[in-house]
Design a protein around this motif. Structure first.
Motif, mmCIF file in Angstrom:
data_model
loop_
_atom_site.group_PDB
_atom_site.id
_atom_site.type_symbol
_atom_site.label_atom_id
_atom_site.label_comp_id
_atom_site.label_asym_id
_atom_site.label_seq_id
_atom_site.Cartn_x
_atom_site.Cartn_y
_atom_site.Cartn_z
ATOM 1 N N LEU A 1 9.114 75.930 -3.701
ATOM 2 C CA LEU A 1 9.045 74.550 -4.182
ATOM 3 C C LEU A 1 7.604 74.050 -4.231
ATOM 4 C CD1 LEU A 1 12.092 72.852 -2.415
ATOM 5 C CD2 LEU A 1 11.759 73.171 -4.878
ATOM 6 N N SER A 2 6.813 74.476 -3.258
ATOM 7 C CA SER A 2 5.423 74.023 -3.220
ATOM 8 C C SER A 2 4.587 74.604 -4.353
ATOM 9 C CB SER A 2 4.797 74.399 -1.869
ATOM 10 O OG SER A 2 4.672 75.813 -1.738
ATOM 11 N N HIS A 3 5.056 75.704 -4.957
ATOM 12 C CA HIS A 3 4.295 76.343 -6.033
ATOM 13 C C HIS A 3 4.830 76.001 -7.417
ATOM 14 C CE1 HIS A 3 1.667 78.840 -3.527
ATOM 15 N NE2 HIS A 3 2.707 78.991 -2.733
ATOM 16 N N LEU A 4 6.012 75.436 -7.483
ATOM 17 C CA LEU A 4 6.559 75.036 -8.784
ATOM 18 C C LEU A 4 6.114 73.617 -9.108
ATOM 19 C CD1 LEU A 4 10.147 76.589 -8.524
ATOM 20 C CD2 LEU A 4 8.226 77.407 -9.909
ATOM 21 N N THR A 5 4.822 73.479 -9.310
ATOM 22 C CA THR A 5 4.226 72.179 -9.597
ATOM 23 C C THR A 5 3.756 72.138 -11.048
ATOM 24 O OG1 THR A 5 2.022 72.909 -8.918
ATOM 25 C CG2 THR A 5 3.467 71.978 -7.208
ATOM 26 N N GLN A 6 3.401 70.943 -11.507
ATOM 27 C CA GLN A 6 2.938 70.794 -12.883
ATOM 28 C C GLN A 6 1.665 71.578 -13.131
ATOM 29 O OE1 GLN A 6 3.174 66.734 -14.557
ATOM 30 N NE2 GLN A 6 4.020 66.100 -12.579
ATOM 31 N N GLU A 7 0.835 71.704 -12.125
ATOM 32 C CA GLU A 7 -0.419 72.418 -12.281
ATOM 33 C C GLU A 7 -0.207 73.932 -12.255
ATOM 34 O OE1 GLU A 7 0.158 70.159 -9.975
ATOM 35 O OE2 GLU A 7 -0.872 68.427 -10.862
ATOM 36 N N ALA A 8 0.668 74.425 -11.357
ATOM 37 C CA ALA A 8 0.837 75.865 -11.190
ATOM 38 C C ALA A 8 1.781 76.463 -12.221
ATOM 39 C CB ALA A 8 1.341 76.169 -9.780
ATOM 40 N N ALA A 9 2.827 75.744 -12.599
ATOM 41 C CA ALA A 9 3.846 76.266 -13.518
ATOM 42 C C ALA A 9 3.765 75.540 -14.855
ATOM 43 C CB ALA A 9 5.235 76.113 -12.907
ATOM 44 N N VAL A 10 2.591 75.472 -15.394
ATOM 45 C CA VAL A 10 2.362 74.678 -16.600
ATOM 46 C C VAL A 10 3.064 75.269 -17.819
ATOM 47 C CG1 VAL A 10 0.232 75.933 -17.133
ATOM 48 C CG2 VAL A 10 0.543 73.602 -17.993
ATOM 49 N N SER A 11 3.323 76.573 -17.842
ATOM 50 C CA SER A 11 3.955 77.208 -19.004
ATOM 51 C C SER A 11 5.429 77.515 -18.795
ATOM 52 C CB SER A 11 3.219 78.513 -19.357
ATOM 53 O OG SER A 11 1.867 78.276 -19.667
ATOM 54 N N LEU A 12 5.968 77.206 -17.632
ATOM 55 C CA LEU A 12 7.336 77.598 -17.303
ATOM 56 C C LEU A 12 8.351 76.903 -18.204
ATOM 57 C CD1 LEU A 12 8.881 79.381 -15.273
ATOM 58 C CD2 LEU A 12 9.200 77.336 -13.875
ATOM 59 N N GLU A 13 9.215 77.731 -18.854
ATOM 60 C CA GLU A 13 10.256 77.207 -19.738
ATOM 61 C C GLU A 13 11.659 77.421 -19.186
ATOM 62 O OE1 GLU A 13 9.695 79.067 -23.493
ATOM 63 O OE2 GLU A 13 7.721 78.167 -23.865
ATOM 64 N N HIS A 14 11.872 78.529 -18.451
ATOM 65 C CA HIS A 14 13.204 78.861 -17.948
ATOM 66 C C HIS A 14 13.110 79.250 -16.471
ATOM 67 C CE1 HIS A 14 14.473 78.901 -22.147
ATOM 68 N NE2 HIS A 14 13.461 79.706 -22.395
ATOM 69 N N LEU A 15 13.925 78.590 -15.668
ATOM 70 C CA LEU A 15 13.953 78.845 -14.228
ATOM 71 C C LEU A 15 15.386 79.129 -13.802
ATOM 72 C CD1 LEU A 15 12.646 78.825 -11.374
ATOM 73 C CD2 LEU A 15 13.087 76.349 -11.315
ATOM 74 N N ALA A 16 15.599 80.264 -13.132
ATOM 75 C CA ALA A 16 16.927 80.637 -12.645
ATOM 76 C C ALA A 16 16.812 81.026 -11.181
ATOM 77 C CB ALA A 16 17.490 81.797 -13.459
ATOM 78 N N ILE A 17 17.712 80.472 -10.354
ATOM 79 C CA ILE A 17 17.683 80.736 -8.908
ATOM 80 C C ILE A 17 19.059 81.190 -8.449
ATOM 81 C CG2 ILE A 17 17.189 79.816 -6.625
ATOM 82 C CD1 ILE A 17 16.055 77.582 -9.227
ATOM 83 N N ILE A 18 19.091 82.225 -7.614
ATOM 84 C CA ILE A 18 20.317 82.675 -6.964
ATOM 85 C C ILE A 18 20.098 82.596 -5.456
ATOM 86 C CG2 ILE A 18 21.914 84.579 -6.571
ATOM 87 C CD1 ILE A 18 21.305 85.616 -9.318
ATOM 88 N N PHE A 19 20.962 81.854 -4.767
ATOM 89 C CA PHE A 19 20.912 81.769 -3.306
ATOM 90 C C PHE A 19 21.843 82.822 -2.718
ATOM 91 C CE2 PHE A 19 19.656 77.469 -4.585
ATOM 92 C CZ PHE A 19 18.506 77.316 -3.818
ATOM 93 N N HIS A 20 21.307 83.678 -1.852
ATOM 94 C CA HIS A 20 22.089 84.736 -1.212
ATOM 95 C C HIS A 20 22.490 84.318 0.201
ATOM 96 C CE1 HIS A 20 21.731 88.259 -3.952
ATOM 97 N NE2 HIS A 20 20.724 87.553 -4.416
ATOM 98 N N TYR A 21 23.762 84.558 0.531
ATOM 99 C CA TYR A 21 24.278 84.280 1.875
ATOM 100 C C TYR A 21 25.102 85.461 2.344
ATOM 101 C CZ TYR A 21 22.814 79.555 0.800
ATOM 102 O OH TYR A 21 22.058 78.471 0.449
ATOM 103 N N ALA A 22 24.990 85.754 3.624
ATOM 104 C CA ALA A 22 25.693 86.912 4.175
ATOM 105 C C ALA A 22 27.205 86.709 4.160
ATOM 106 C CB ALA A 22 25.205 87.208 5.591
ATOM 107 N N ASP A 23 27.662 85.498 4.475
ATOM 108 C CA ASP A 23 29.097 85.225 4.472
ATOM 109 C C ASP A 23 29.308 83.724 4.349
ATOM 110 O OD1 ASP A 23 28.843 84.094 7.142
ATOM 111 O OD2 ASP A 23 28.761 86.163 7.859
ATOM 112 N N ALA A 24 30.556 83.333 4.259
ATOM 113 C CA ALA A 24 30.888 81.920 4.042
ATOM 114 C C ALA A 24 30.566 81.050 5.249
ATOM 115 C CB ALA A 24 32.374 81.789 3.689
#
Length: 351
Positions: A285-308
């Protein structure tokens, strides 16, 4: 009489229904060609499908092998010569005859290829070698020396998409990789497992990845993050980055100084984040800023969990991303954001 284009379209809907395709290939001449093309698009050579099995087909209907576009070889079971000492060498030309008949193959997959395979079958790579191959995949490769990767690639000079899922068994100091006489015109897509990251960083200066546009790590560790941050500035055409499943030890970030990620030229970013910790989530989150991700068009995130049972941590991570939603929407070129939850246990997987 229906137009041939319409008949081909109907047959296309049955691309994964082999019994129906076999029936159609015997029904009518106007359905035969497209049915055979789908039936023989993929060919696997393994203990169940040895090369000698296809020799009668080669002799009776050689045109059918022209439909093969993807070849998968379980390399550890392919032996062109008898390697046992004290026994006469037994040549089996069925493999060579079959390979030379596959004139339209542009994708090759090796499973389990390693130095022992080539020692037992020194003609394997020269026979399979082809300037037509555009995609090469090495599954479960066992490399005692990463230099062997370039030895394999030297037989496929036109590869543009490379996938290497390799295990390394190196004693002593890891050797640096030297592409040497290895010439690849343009590699646009590269998929590697985490252990090969350090060796990529040792060879990127040679220029063999200068055309790379998409980089995929099947898994990543904290060390991999350091390596990627050094790789990105050296890859002038890179616009897509995918980081697969994080390794479990990546959760301990307190003692690690994670570098600033150079995301300025990245347009597509796919991340997998560990569900058992939020430190890596906060770091991204600290790196997905307007200055650092100036060209970013598509962002996809998958959260992994060991179990429910990690539902509380799941909620915590999702809340963190929801709080950051307003910041993400401020990214000047962002067009899409997708988030998924992956829960893994012994009995079920939920998306």
């Amino acid at each position: 009489m229906f137009p041939q284009e319409l008949l081909d379209e109907i047959v296309e809907w049955l691309f994964d229904d082999h019994p129906s395709l076999m029936a159609l290939s015997c029904t009518s001449q106007c359905l035969r060609a497209r049915s055979q093309a789908l039936l023989f698009h993929d060919l696997e050579l393994s203990p169940r499908n040895r090369p000698s099995r296809y020799i009668p087909l080669l002799e009776m209907s050689p045109h059918i092998l022209n439909y093969v576009r993807r070849l998968r070889i379980v390399a550890e079971h392919i032996t062109l010569r008898n390697p046992l000492p004290g026994r006469p060498v037994q040549e089996d030309d069925s493999f060579g005859r079959l390979i030379h008949a596959l004139i339209n193959v542009d994708k090759i997959e090796f499973e389990g290829i390693h130095s022992v395979t080539v020692a037992n079958s020194p003609d394997l790579l020269p026979i399979v070698s082809s300037p037509r191959v555009r995609m090469l995949k090495l599954w479960g490769a066992f490399l005692s020396n990463p230099q062997y990767l370039f030895h394999i690639l030297s037989y496929f000079p036109s590869v543009s998409s490379l996938h290497v899922d390799a295990r390394l068994h190196i004693k002593g100091k890891p050797p640096s990789l030297d592409p040497g006489s290895f010439h690849v015109t343009e590699i646009h897509m590269l998929t590697v497992s985490s252990p090969l990251g350090v060796f990529l960083s040792n060879t990127v200066a040679s220029g063999w990845l200068k055309h790379l546009r998409r980089l995929i790590f099947l898994s990543y560790s904290a060390e991999t993050l350091f390596i990627i941050s050094e790789l990105i500035p050296k890859l002038p055409n890179l616009i897509s980055l995918t980081l697969g499943r994080p390794e479990y030890n990546i959760g301990d970030l307190q003692t690690l100084e994670i570098p600033v990620f150079p995301l300025q030229r990245i347009r597509s970013l796919h991340l997998s984040l560990p569900g058992f910790t939020s430190s890596l989530t906060r770091w991204w989150l600290s790196h997905l800023t307007q200055e650092a991700a100036v060209s970013l068009e598509h962002l996809a995130i998958i959260f992994h969990y060991a179990d429910a049972s990690a539902a509380s941590e799941m909620q915590h991570s999702m809340v963190a991303w929801k709080d950051a939603e307003s910041d993400l929407l401020r990214l000047p070129r962002l067009k899409s954001v997708s988030m998924k939850t992956y829960i893994e246990s012994r009995s079920f997987i939920i998306f």
